[in-house]
Design an enzyme around this catalytic site. Structure first.
Site, short mmCIF file in Angstrom:
data_model
loop_
_atom_site.label_atom_id
_atom_site.label_comp_id
_atom_site.label_asym_id
_atom_site.label_seq_id
_atom_site.Cartn_x
_atom_site.Cartn_y
_atom_site.Cartn_z
N HIS A 26 -10.69 -0.64 -97.86
CA HIS A 26 -11.36 -0.91 -99.14
C HIS A 26 -11.15 0.10 -100.27
O HIS A 26 -11.50 -0.20 -101.42
CB HIS A 26 -12.87 -1.12 -98.95
CG HIS A 26 -13.23 -2.23 -98.01
ND1 HIS A 26 -12.53 -3.41 -97.93
CD2 HIS A 26 -14.21 -2.33 -97.08
CE1 HIS A 26 -13.08 -4.19 -97.00
NE2 HIS A 26 -14.09 -3.56 -96.47
N GLY A 82 -23.11 -6.37 -88.03
CA GLY A 82 -23.00 -5.25 -87.11
C GLY A 82 -21.65 -4.57 -87.14
O GLY A 82 -20.67 -5.10 -87.65
N ASN A 88 -17.32 -10.42 -102.47
CA ASN A 88 -18.44 -11.30 -102.81
C ASN A 88 -19.58 -10.44 -103.32
O ASN A 88 -20.03 -9.54 -102.62
CB ASN A 88 -18.89 -12.05 -101.56
CG ASN A 88 -17.89 -13.11 -101.17
OD1 ASN A 88 -17.59 -14.01 -101.95
ND2 ASN A 88 -17.32 -12.99 -99.98
N CYS A 92 -27.31 -3.43 -89.07
CA CYS A 92 -26.12 -2.58 -89.08
C CYS A 92 -26.51 -1.22 -89.64
O CYS A 92 -27.32 -1.12 -90.54
CB CYS A 92 -25.03 -3.21 -89.96
SG CYS A 92 -23.47 -2.31 -89.90
N CYS A 123 -16.80 -16.47 -86.27
CA CYS A 123 -17.11 -15.12 -86.73
C CYS A 123 -18.45 -14.73 -86.11
O CYS A 123 -19.48 -15.33 -86.42
CB CYS A 123 -17.17 -15.14 -88.25
SG CYS A 123 -17.66 -13.58 -88.98
N CYS A 135 -17.57 -13.43 -96.28
CA CYS A 135 -17.57 -12.01 -95.93
C CYS A 135 -18.67 -11.28 -96.66
O CYS A 135 -18.80 -11.38 -97.88
CB CYS A 135 -16.25 -11.37 -96.33
SG CYS A 135 -14.86 -12.02 -95.46
N CYS A 137 -22.62 0.09 -95.82
CA CYS A 137 -21.63 -0.22 -96.86
C CYS A 137 -22.33 -0.84 -98.07
O CYS A 137 -23.11 -1.78 -97.93
CB CYS A 137 -20.56 -1.17 -96.32
SG CYS A 137 -19.66 -0.49 -94.91
N CYS A 153 -22.14 -4.78 -98.88
CA CYS A 153 -22.36 -5.75 -97.80
C CYS A 153 -23.84 -6.10 -97.65
O CYS A 153 -24.69 -5.21 -97.58
CB CYS A 153 -21.82 -5.19 -96.49
SG CYS A 153 -22.03 -6.30 -95.08
N GLU A 202 -26.70 -14.38 -87.29
CA GLU A 202 -25.87 -15.43 -87.88
C GLU A 202 -24.47 -15.44 -87.26
O GLU A 202 -23.93 -14.40 -86.90
CB GLU A 202 -25.76 -15.22 -89.39
CG GLU A 202 -27.08 -15.48 -90.08
CD GLU A 202 -26.98 -15.51 -91.60
OE1 GLU A 202 -27.68 -16.32 -92.21
OE2 GLU A 202 -26.21 -14.73 -92.17
N1 SAH Z 1 -18.72 -3.76 -89.51
C1 SAH Z 1 -17.41 -4.30 -89.40
C2 SAH Z 1 -17.34 -5.82 -89.34
C3 SAH Z 1 -18.20 -6.63 -90.25
S1 SAH Z 1 -17.72 -7.06 -91.85
C4 SAH Z 1 -16.55 -3.77 -90.51
O1 SAH Z 1 -17.05 -3.08 -91.37
O2 SAH Z 1 -15.36 -4.01 -90.49
C5 SAH Z 1 -16.25 -7.96 -91.92
C6 SAH Z 1 -15.46 -7.65 -93.19
O3 SAH Z 1 -16.12 -8.13 -94.39
C7 SAH Z 1 -15.29 -6.14 -93.37
O4 SAH Z 1 -13.98 -5.86 -93.76
C8 SAH Z 1 -16.25 -5.86 -94.48
O5 SAH Z 1 -15.96 -4.66 -95.14
C9 SAH Z 1 -16.08 -7.09 -95.35
N2 SAH Z 1 -17.15 -7.25 -96.33
C10 SAH Z 1 -18.42 -6.82 -96.27
N3 SAH Z 1 -19.09 -7.14 -97.40
C11 SAH Z 1 -18.23 -7.82 -98.17
C12 SAH Z 1 -18.35 -8.43 -99.45
N4 SAH Z 1 -19.48 -8.41 -100.14
N5 SAH Z 1 -17.26 -9.07 -99.94
C13 SAH Z 1 -16.11 -9.11 -99.23
N6 SAH Z 1 -15.95 -8.55 -98.03
C14 SAH Z 1 -16.98 -7.89 -97.50
#
Ligand code: SAH
Length: 341
Positions: free
Chosen positions: A214, A157, A288, A110, A103, A331, A114, A117, A90
């Site tokens: 975070h 990723g 989110n 990945c 983006c 995000c 996390c 995510c 995506e």
């Molecule tokens: N892997 C990289 C880039 C991808 S995510 C990283 O971890 O930075 C891009 C951003 O979105 C990151 O800051 C990630 O932590 C955030 N993110 C992931 N899931 C999310 C969610 N459910 N709500 C808000 N931000 C989120």
């Protein structure tokens, strides 16, 4: 066959020399690909038929097919691309006042895990090559007939887990004879792979580094982001301080606010302590909620309070606008992996 988009200009010149061609031909081809954005070697009309044949025999053009395109009520567009091997990724196009921002994904799946995510739910398949990373920009430019001005590595990723291909993709995106996207308009976001942050500092890229922080205690961060068990907050902050010193660039810290988890005043105070004296900016992201996820979005009131507290302590903090939520493009919502899903 080799993907011609995997090569930065210098490497492409080498390839051409190995094929018995003059380096300036590589430059012509580079311009056809990145300036004219053609989809076939046949369109490269200032090359001889013989050379076009030779290129066809040696390289693919890597032209993505759009499997699905969705448009949000706020204008954000999400693409599902067929990356030509049965996998899909995506890419999200956002329309800002200052330009079109893309983006992009760096891996199929990945490994970071996390907890908040959606990309965590997909099995890691493989890294994207440099050409596959760059083709996301070209495919969107072709489809929308636009010029992308900003690129963020915030799709699926962990970019620093695919270090060489990501750095090479930036060199390609940045080249003035091609897409010419200024390095300062390219952001890499990382969950905090400390050794790679040190390595990136030495590249002299001028791109922006974002750190997904975070949380402000190791206990809480490890709970949200397993990578913290490998590289804890102290090691991460030290790497960031060194990065700022070496590159003279500001770091952006991402902080996704989850209700009753990391959004109270104590967290904000600890964040101020962590960032004291650093050339940093904080990007607050209303988290989110993902399917079956335990983290809920903080209230607007808590988010604003959190921001105001940081600002009152001299830390520049902004709240990231939520774009594309209705099409799962915001995000943490990217997840599509294969064509059958
Ligand atoms: N892997 C990289 C880039 C991808 S995510 C990283 O971890 O930075 C891009 C951003 O979105 C990151 O800051 C990630 O932590 C955030 N993110 C992931 N899931 C999310 C969610 N459910 N709500 C808000 N931000 C989120």
């Amino acid at each position: 066959m080799k993907n011609i988009k995997d090569y930065n200009l210098d490497e492409l010149k080498e390839e051409f020399i190995n094929l018995g061609e003059k380096p300036f031909r590589a430059e012509q081809v580079f311009k056809w690909i990145y300036e004219a954005n053609v989809t076939s070697f046949d369109d490269m009309t200032n090359l001889s038929l013989e050379l076009r044949e030779k290129l066809k025999n040696n390289f693919t053009m890597c032209i993505y097919k759009i499997i699905k395109k969705q448009e949000s009520s706020d204008g954000t567009k999400k693409y599902l691309f067929d990356v030509l091997d049965g996998n899909a990724i995506e890419t999200v196009l956002m329309d800002y006042k200052h330009g079109k921002s893309l983006c992009i994904s760096s891996q199929i799946g990945c490994k970071m895990g996390c907890k908040f995510c959606a990309s965590t739910g997909i099995k890691f398949e493989r890294n994207l090559s440099s050409g596959e990373i760059v083709e996301q920009v070209l495919a969107v430019q072709r489809d929308e007939n636009i010029k992308i001005s900003n690129v963020v590595f915030m799709g699926i990723g962990e970019p620093l887990d695919n270090y060489n291909n990501v750095v090479n993709a930036i060199k390609i995106l940045n080249n003035q004879k091609g897409l010419s996207i200024g390095a300062r308009h390219i952001s890499i976001s990382t969950s905090g792979l400390v050794p790679m942050i040190y390595k990136l500092a030495e590249e002299n890229l001028q791109s922006t580094l974002s750190i997904s922080l975070h949380a402000t205690t190791n206990e809480k961060r490890s709970e949200m982001m397993p990578v913290n068990n490998r590289y804890n907050i102290e090691e991460l902050m030290q790497a960031c301080k060194d990065y700022i010193k070496t590159t003279n660039r500001r770091i952006s810290f991402e902080y996704a606010l989850a209700k009753d988890n990391n959004d109270n005043l104590e967290d904000a105070k600890r964040l101020v302590n962590l960032l004291r004296g650093m050339n940093a900016h904080v990007n607050l992201i209303p988290i989110n909620k993902i399917k079956d996820g335990k983290f809920e979005k903080s209230s607007n009131e808590s988010i604003i309070k959190f921001r105001d507290y940081l600002n009152s302590k001299g830390i520049v903090a902004t709240i990231r606008r939520e774009l594309g939520t209705d099409i799962d493009a915001a995000c943490g919502q990217l997840r599509r992996k294969n064509l059958k899903e």
